[in-house]
Design a protein around this motif. Structure first.
Motif, PDB file in Angstrom:
ATOM      1  N   TRP A 214     -12.637  60.011 -37.900  1.00  0.00           N
ATOM      2  CA  TRP A 214     -12.477  58.885 -38.800  1.00  0.00           C
ATOM      3  C   TRP A 214     -11.018  58.474 -38.987  1.00  0.00           C
ATOM      4  N   SER A 215     -10.110  59.064 -38.237  1.00  0.00           N
ATOM      5  CA  SER A 215      -8.676  58.855 -38.487  1.00  0.00           C
ATOM      6  C   SER A 215      -8.254  57.397 -38.312  1.00  0.00           C
ATOM      7  N   ALA A 216      -8.890  56.666 -37.410  1.00  0.00           N
ATOM      8  CA  ALA A 216      -8.489  55.271 -37.166  1.00  0.00           C
ATOM      9  C   ALA A 216      -8.708  54.395 -38.389  1.00  0.00           C
ATOM     10  N   LEU A 217      -9.641  54.782 -39.273  1.00  0.00           N
ATOM     11  CA  LEU A 217      -9.930  53.972 -40.456  1.00  0.00           C
ATOM     12  C   LEU A 217      -8.819  54.054 -41.496  1.00  0.00           C
ATOM     13  N   ALA A 218      -7.884  54.965 -41.304  1.00  0.00           N
ATOM     14  CA  ALA A 218      -6.765  55.057 -42.235  1.00  0.00           C
ATOM     15  C   ALA A 218      -5.943  53.769 -42.249  1.00  0.00           C
ATOM     16  N   ALA A 219      -6.008  52.999 -41.159  1.00  0.00           N
ATOM     17  CA  ALA A 219      -5.266  51.737 -41.097  1.00  0.00           C
ATOM     18  C   ALA A 219      -5.761  50.728 -42.119  1.00  0.00           C
ATOM     19  N   LEU A 220      -6.959  50.924 -42.636  1.00  0.00           N
ATOM     20  CA  LEU A 220      -7.515  50.004 -43.622  1.00  0.00           C
ATOM     21  C   LEU A 220      -7.042  50.314 -45.035  1.00  0.00           C
ATOM     22  N   ALA A 221      -6.451  51.483 -45.243  1.00  0.00           N
ATOM     23  CA  ALA A 221      -5.980  51.891 -46.570  1.00  0.00           C
ATOM     24  C   ALA A 221      -4.483  51.620 -46.699  1.00  0.00           C
ATOM     25  N   ASP A 222      -4.012  51.564 -47.927  1.00  0.00           N
ATOM     26  CA  ASP A 222      -2.572  51.419 -48.148  1.00  0.00           C
ATOM     27  C   ASP A 222      -1.826  52.700 -47.804  1.00  0.00           C
ATOM     28  N   ARG A 223      -2.517  53.830 -47.973  1.00  0.00           N
ATOM     29  CA  ARG A 223      -1.872  55.107 -47.729  1.00  0.00           C
ATOM     30  C   ARG A 223      -2.921  56.101 -47.259  1.00  0.00           C
ATOM     31  N   ARG A 224      -2.509  57.055 -46.429  1.00  0.00           N
ATOM     32  CA  ARG A 224      -3.406  58.109 -45.971  1.00  0.00           C
ATOM     33  C   ARG A 224      -2.822  59.459 -46.336  1.00  0.00           C
ATOM     34  N   ILE A 225      -3.662  60.349 -46.843  1.00  0.00           N
ATOM     35  CA  ILE A 225      -3.295  61.744 -47.028  1.00  0.00           C
ATOM     36  C   ILE A 225      -4.052  62.542 -45.985  1.00  0.00           C
ATOM     37  N   ASP A 226      -3.324  63.090 -45.026  1.00  0.00           N
ATOM     38  CA  ASP A 226      -3.933  63.834 -43.918  1.00  0.00           C
ATOM     39  C   ASP A 226      -3.865  65.317 -44.284  1.00  0.00           C
ATOM     40  N   GLY A 227      -4.708  65.700 -45.234  1.00  0.00           N
ATOM     41  CA  GLY A 227      -4.652  67.078 -45.686  1.00  0.00           C
ATOM     42  C   GLY A 227      -5.817  67.397 -46.583  1.00  0.00           C
ATOM     43  N   PHE A 228      -5.625  68.387 -47.438  1.00  0.00           N
ATOM     44  CA  PHE A 228      -6.701  68.874 -48.289  1.00  0.00           C
ATOM     45  C   PHE A 228      -6.683  68.159 -49.629  1.00  0.00           C
ATOM     46  N   PRO A 229      -7.823  68.050 -50.288  1.00  0.00           N
ATOM     47  CA  PRO A 229      -7.888  67.356 -51.580  1.00  0.00           C
ATOM     48  C   PRO A 229      -6.926  67.893 -52.622  1.00  0.00           C
ATOM     49  N   ALA A 230      -6.609  69.182 -52.574  1.00  0.00           N
ATOM     50  CA  ALA A 230      -5.701  69.752 -53.562  1.00  0.00           C
ATOM     51  C   ALA A 230      -4.330  69.083 -53.530  1.00  0.00           C
ATOM     52  N   ALA A 231      -4.015  68.389 -52.415  1.00  0.00           N
ATOM     53  CA  ALA A 231      -2.720  67.709 -52.311  1.00  0.00           C
ATOM     54  C   ALA A 231      -2.598  66.541 -53.274  1.00  0.00           C
ATOM     55  N   VAL A 232      -3.696  66.172 -53.918  1.00  0.00           N
ATOM     56  CA  VAL A 232      -3.682  65.047 -54.849  1.00  0.00           C
ATOM     57  C   VAL A 232      -2.933  65.384 -56.135  1.00  0.00           C
ATOM     58  N   ALA A 233      -2.696  66.650 -56.389  1.00  0.00           N
ATOM     59  CA  ALA A 233      -2.042  67.116 -57.618  1.00  0.00           C
ATOM     60  C   ALA A 233      -2.861  66.707 -58.830  1.00  0.00           C
TER      61      ALA A 233
END
Length: 328
Positions: A214-233
């Motif tokens: 699904w990585s190509a769909l990141a272009a549709l978002a303003d920002r991509r976090i390529d990691g684990f949910p815990a990175a959301v702080a």
């Protein structure tokens, strides 16, 4: 400035698209005029803070009516650009005669519009970009005598030649709230429809996705976090979170990360039974933290099946939530 009338506007009315158009027009060196609604009364298509751009590489961006006012606004916007002046425009359709003659709008409302030629506002692109990056309100102070100030992180001030507005002279302060922020955990069949729709509705989006499929769909978002949910702080910058991996373990991981986060709206894709199974794997503390914020299944009941219907139902619920119209 004279006594100012202060008003607050949400980030709606197409503010994102208009300010993107402003930035593009200024970068291209195009002649364009920003139409800013400073005051309304009665029934109108937009509230104070509504904006539209006339001219520029994309032509008109944004709407202040259902299309009935725009030709005249565009004509006067060109005049404002040609003279480099602040031009005032008032549209009043509260009289019964307007139902049958003249503009034939029948809207029963009044708008006062400030027409601001971009070439007379050097530096405004920076203010627009600050707002578009999120987290910063955009504040206008506009006076009948041509004094204009904009604040978004920094402050920019100009003095323009000005036409005299109709009616009592005054000044206006308008605050455009920052665009709302949604964080989406997981891409899927709904993503190509949902993210552009949220963007058109004024949301900024962050996609959390580490699966290559699904990585190509990141272009549709303003920002991509390529990691684990815990990175959301703590998630304090987000207005809403959507959990929609179509993967049981990844959704469990996202819910666990969201439990302590300060996000008031948490949406979970999938049926009630799936939610119950996910909750069995969460700690009691996590369940208690999520329960009052969780919308599951996410989306309003609009009818239909498939990714198109799901994307529309999710966007509709976020729209209702954002404007205080959601029923649970």
């Amino acid at each position: 400035m004279n006594q100012m009338q202060s008003m607050r506007a949400g980030a709606g009315n197409g503010a994102r698209g208009v300010l993107e158009g402003v930035a593009a027009a200024i970068r291209a060196g195009a002649r364009a005029t920003l139409a800013l609604v400073v005051e309304t009364e009665g029934s109108t298509y937009v509230d104070a803070g509504g904006m539209a751009l006339f001219g520029g590489p994309d032509g008109q961006v944004g709407w202040l009516s259902g299309g009935c006012l725009e030709p005249e606004i565009e004509r006067q916007a060109r005049q404002a650009d040609e003279t480099g002046s602040l031009r005032w425009m008032e549209v009043d359709t509260r009289d019964d005669e307007d139902l049958l003659a003249g503009s034939a709008l029948g809207c029963r409302g009044r708008l006062r519009i400030a027409l601001l030629p971009l070439r007379a506002l050097p530096g405004f692109e920076q203010a627009a970009q600050m707002w578009l990056q999120g987290g910063t309100p955009l504040e206008f102070a506009v006076s009948d005598d041509g004094a204009v100030a904009v604040r978004a992180g920094g402050t920019w001030e100009w003095r323009l030649p000005a036409s005299a507005p109709d009616g009592p002279h005054a000044g206006w302060r308008l605050r455009i709230d920052p665009p709302p922020e949604a964080i989406v955990f997981g891409a899927g069949p709904e993503t190509p429809l949902l993210l552009p729709l949220l963007r058109e509705m004024g949301w900024r989006t962050t996609l959390v996705e580490r699966r290559e499929r699904w990585s190509a769909l990141a272009a549709l978002a303003d920002r991509r976090i390529d990691g684990f949910p815990a990175a959301v702080a703590d998630g304090a910058q987000f207005d809403a979170a959507l959990v929609m991996h179509h993967n049981f373990e990844l959704d469990r991981e996202a819910l666990a990360a969201l439990a302590p986060a300060a996000i008031a709206f948490v949406g979970l894709l999938g049926p009630v039974r799936r939610r119950e199974d996910l909750f069995k794997l969460l700690s009691e503390r996590e369940r208690i933290a999520l329960a009052p914020r969780l919308r599951s299944p996410i989306g309003l009941k609009l009818g239909g099946q498939g990714p198109q219907a799901i994307a529309l139902s999710i966007a509709a619920q976020l729209q209702a939530y954002r404007h205080g119209e959601e029923t649970r």
